[in-house]
Scaffold this motif. Structure first.
Motif, PDB file in Angstrom:
ATOM      1  N   CYS A  49      95.051  62.830  30.107  1.00 42.77           N
ATOM      2  CA  CYS A  49      94.495  62.867  30.442  1.00 42.77           C
ATOM      3  C   CYS A  49      93.848  61.642  30.692  1.00 42.77           C
ATOM      4  O   CYS A  49      93.088  61.553  32.326  1.00 42.77           O
ATOM      5  CB  CYS A  49      93.056  62.540  29.372  1.00 42.77           C
ATOM      6  N   VAL A  50      94.894  60.100  30.372  1.00 44.16           N
ATOM      7  CA  VAL A  50      94.067  58.507  31.282  1.00 44.16           C
ATOM      8  C   VAL A  50      95.276  58.560  32.055  1.00 44.16           C
ATOM      9  O   VAL A  50      96.634  58.676  31.829  1.00 44.16           O
ATOM     10  CB  VAL A  50      93.706  58.148  30.317  1.00 44.16           C
ATOM     11  N   GLY A  51      94.522  57.438  32.984  1.00 42.81           N
ATOM     12  CA  GLY A  51      95.326  57.057  34.311  1.00 42.81           C
ATOM     13  C   GLY A  51      93.862  56.675  35.614  1.00 42.81           C
ATOM     14  O   GLY A  51      93.265  56.293  35.218  1.00 42.81           O
ATOM     15  N   GLU A  52      94.984  56.302  36.269  1.00 43.01           N
ATOM     16  CA  GLU A  52      93.975  56.171  37.075  1.00 43.01           C
ATOM     17  C   GLU A  52      92.319  56.763  37.726  1.00 43.01           C
ATOM     18  O   GLU A  52      91.686  56.061  38.194  1.00 43.01           O
ATOM     19  CB  GLU A  52      94.685  55.930  38.598  1.00 43.01           C
ATOM     20  N   LEU A  73      98.615  68.657  40.372  1.00 39.84           N
ATOM     21  CA  LEU A  73     100.010  67.833  40.950  1.00 39.84           C
ATOM     22  C   LEU A  73      99.823  66.582  40.053  1.00 39.84           C
ATOM     23  O   LEU A  73     100.602  65.333  39.636  1.00 39.84           O
ATOM     24  CB  LEU A  73      99.137  66.936  41.874  1.00 39.84           C
ATOM     25  N   VAL A  74      98.591  65.409  39.702  1.00 41.17           N
ATOM     26  CA  VAL A  74      97.949  64.272  38.895  1.00 41.17           C
ATOM     27  C   VAL A  74      98.645  64.622  37.288  1.00 41.17           C
ATOM     28  O   VAL A  74      99.553  63.656  37.034  1.00 41.17           O
ATOM     29  CB  VAL A  74      96.728  64.236  38.217  1.00 41.17           C
ATOM     30  N   VAL A  75      98.528  65.943  36.746  1.00 43.62           N
ATOM     31  CA  VAL A  75      99.339  66.587  35.724  1.00 43.62           C
ATOM     32  C   VAL A  75     100.545  66.624  36.044  1.00 43.62           C
ATOM     33  O   VAL A  75     101.949  66.301  34.551  1.00 43.62           O
ATOM     34  CB  VAL A  75      98.728  67.203  34.425  1.00 43.62           C
ATOM     35  N   LEU A  78     102.584  64.190  38.047  1.00 44.08           N
ATOM     36  CA  LEU A  78     102.800  62.764  37.894  1.00 44.08           C
ATOM     37  C   LEU A  78     102.875  62.126  36.948  1.00 44.08           C
ATOM     38  O   LEU A  78     103.699  61.176  36.171  1.00 44.08           O
ATOM     39  CB  LEU A  78     102.003  61.980  38.658  1.00 44.08           C
ATOM     40  N   ARG A  79     102.087  62.391  35.760  1.00 44.90           N
ATOM     41  CA  ARG A  79     102.471  62.571  34.361  1.00 44.90           C
ATOM     42  C   ARG A  79     103.199  63.409  32.989  1.00 44.90           C
ATOM     43  O   ARG A  79     103.637  62.289  32.927  1.00 44.90           O
ATOM     44  CB  ARG A  79     101.104  62.402  33.842  1.00 44.90           C
ATOM     45  N   ARG A  82     106.896  62.266  32.458  1.00 44.69           N
ATOM     46  CA  ARG A  82     107.166  60.655  32.013  1.00 44.69           C
ATOM     47  C   ARG A  82     107.022  60.503  30.707  1.00 44.69           C
ATOM     48  O   ARG A  82     107.930  60.113  29.573  1.00 44.69           O
ATOM     49  CB  ARG A  82     106.663  59.479  32.905  1.00 44.69           C
ATOM     50  N   LEU A  83     106.066  61.523  30.486  1.00 47.02           N
ATOM     51  CA  LEU A  83     105.537  61.798  28.905  1.00 47.02           C
ATOM     52  C   LEU A  83     107.076  62.487  28.318  1.00 47.02           C
ATOM     53  O   LEU A  83     107.302  62.328  27.048  1.00 47.02           O
ATOM     54  CB  LEU A  83     104.283  62.935  29.112  1.00 47.02           C
ATOM     55  N   THR A  84     107.345  62.966  28.720  1.00 44.27           N
ATOM     56  CA  THR A  84     109.002  64.148  28.581  1.00 44.27           C
ATOM     57  C   THR A  84     109.507  63.248  27.715  1.00 44.27           C
ATOM     58  O   THR A  84     110.119  63.077  26.506  1.00 44.27           O
ATOM     59  CB  THR A  84     109.281  65.107  29.339  1.00 44.27           C
TER      60      THR A  84
END
Length: 355
Positions: A49-52, A73-75, A78-79, A82-84
């Protein structure tokens, strides 16, 4: 008439039966693992949820379920990659730390303290600085470096048995030597490439994605059967040599198997995420204190490791936004004071026992 005595079940345990197989589980460990899983799920949603730009939790769940969303696209792109890496690396570090501490019978022992991650880091930095191998081969280089460091520590620490204090002291010495070797590689390689290697050495997840997650996920999945064996082998690994000989347990083989599994997990996690310090030290000890078990429960250690890395990386991204800190900086800021406290506590206990 002869009576058949039912096997005594340890207090706080339950028996799970599945066909002809039965498993003895610790009730509190199961409850703690369930709570950790819920906390980790909350941390995952917060991370996505949290980001730019803030993404509502409902949209995050829609993306995770594969449903159409304007925030895909964002979730998802982009995120989530990295979370994985953060989830897999944290779990690998947690299990690796639990196994190394079990073998050493010392809470001070962990892959980053006894030189395993330093060996993986030195090998990886050498490969990066001198452009020795392709980028896809770096995880394998990390495993080779970690295994070489573990063999070196094990060889010097073995004196008719594996004494826990000697094991830790030799590991710290090897860590210092490998750290110096890493700095030498940085000064001898190309300047721009060396700067990239320095960023990697801080344990940053910036730019990490599915390319780093795939080999790590493969190793973690292949390690599941070995981890099931390790969960049972932990009991015999805690025996002293005389007790193991009396029970007919091949203690050397058990310790070797646990060590190899821990080293491989820690080395691959280091290759994927960089040397994220102190996660392998903190996660098993937190899990053991929460579960109050005689041995570190591997599932709880894995969940704790993932939770630490995900929460630390979330704080690293947003604490000084728009500046992003490496996740290894935050874990070291928490882990270093804990290590000093643990050393003082261990010395005070030893002094009280000797007196």
């Amino acid at each position: 008439m002869s009576r058949t005595t039912a096997p005594v079940r340890p207090a706080g345990h339950a028996v799970l039966r599945g066909g002809r197989a039965s498993f003895l589980v610790h009730r509190r460990a199961v409850a703690v693992s369930a709570v950790l899983a819920v906390l980790l799920a909350c941390a995952v949603v917060a991370y996505l949820c949290v980001g730019e730009s803030f993404v509502p939790p409902v949209e995050v769940v829609r993306v995770l379920l594969g449903r159409p969303s304007p925030d895909t696209l964002v979730v998802g792109t982009l995120r989530l990659p990295r979370l994985t890496v953060a989830l897999l690396a944290g779990a690998a570090f947690g299990v690796a730390g639990a196994l190394v501490q079990t073998v050493a019978r010392n809470p001070l022992a962990s892959p980053d303290v006894i030189g395993v991650t330093h060996g993986a880091g030195a090998a990886t930095v050498a490969a990066i600085s001198f452009n020795a191998v392709a980028y896809d081969a770096l995880p394998y280089v990390s495993v080779a470096g970690g295994l070489a460091a573990a063999v070196l520590v094990y060889s010097f620490a073995w004196r008719r048995g594996l004494h826990s204090s000697r094991f830790v002291l030799v590991g710290i010495g090897v860590s210092v030597a490998l750290g110096s070797l890493t700095q030498l590689f940085l000064t001898k390689g190309d300047y721009l490439v060396a700067q990239q290697a320095k960023i990697w050495l801080t344990g940053s997840l910036n730019g990490r994605g599915y390319e780093e997650a795939r080999p790590l996920a493969l190793v973690v999945l292949l390690s599941v059967p070995a981890a099931l064996w390790a969960a049972r082998a932990q009991r015999s690994a805690s025996f002293d040599d005389d007790t193991a000989d009396a029970l007919g347990v091949r203690l050397d083989r058990v310790r070797l198997g646990l060590t190899v599994l821990g080293v491989v997990l820690a080395s691959v996690a280091t290759g994927a995420a960089g040397p994220v310090d102190f996660v392998a030290l903190l996660a098993p000890q937190i899990a053991r204190r929460l579960t109050r078990t005689a041995h570190v429960p591997l599932l709880s250690a894995a969940l704790t490791g993932s939770l630490i890395v995900v929460a630390a990386d979330l704080l690293a991204r947003r604490m000084f936004s728009p500046t992003e800190l490496p996740v290894g900086v935050l874990t070291a800021a928490v882990g270093a004071p804990y290590l000093m406290w643990l050393i003082v506590r261990t010395r005070s206990r030893s002094g009280g026992t000797s007196s």
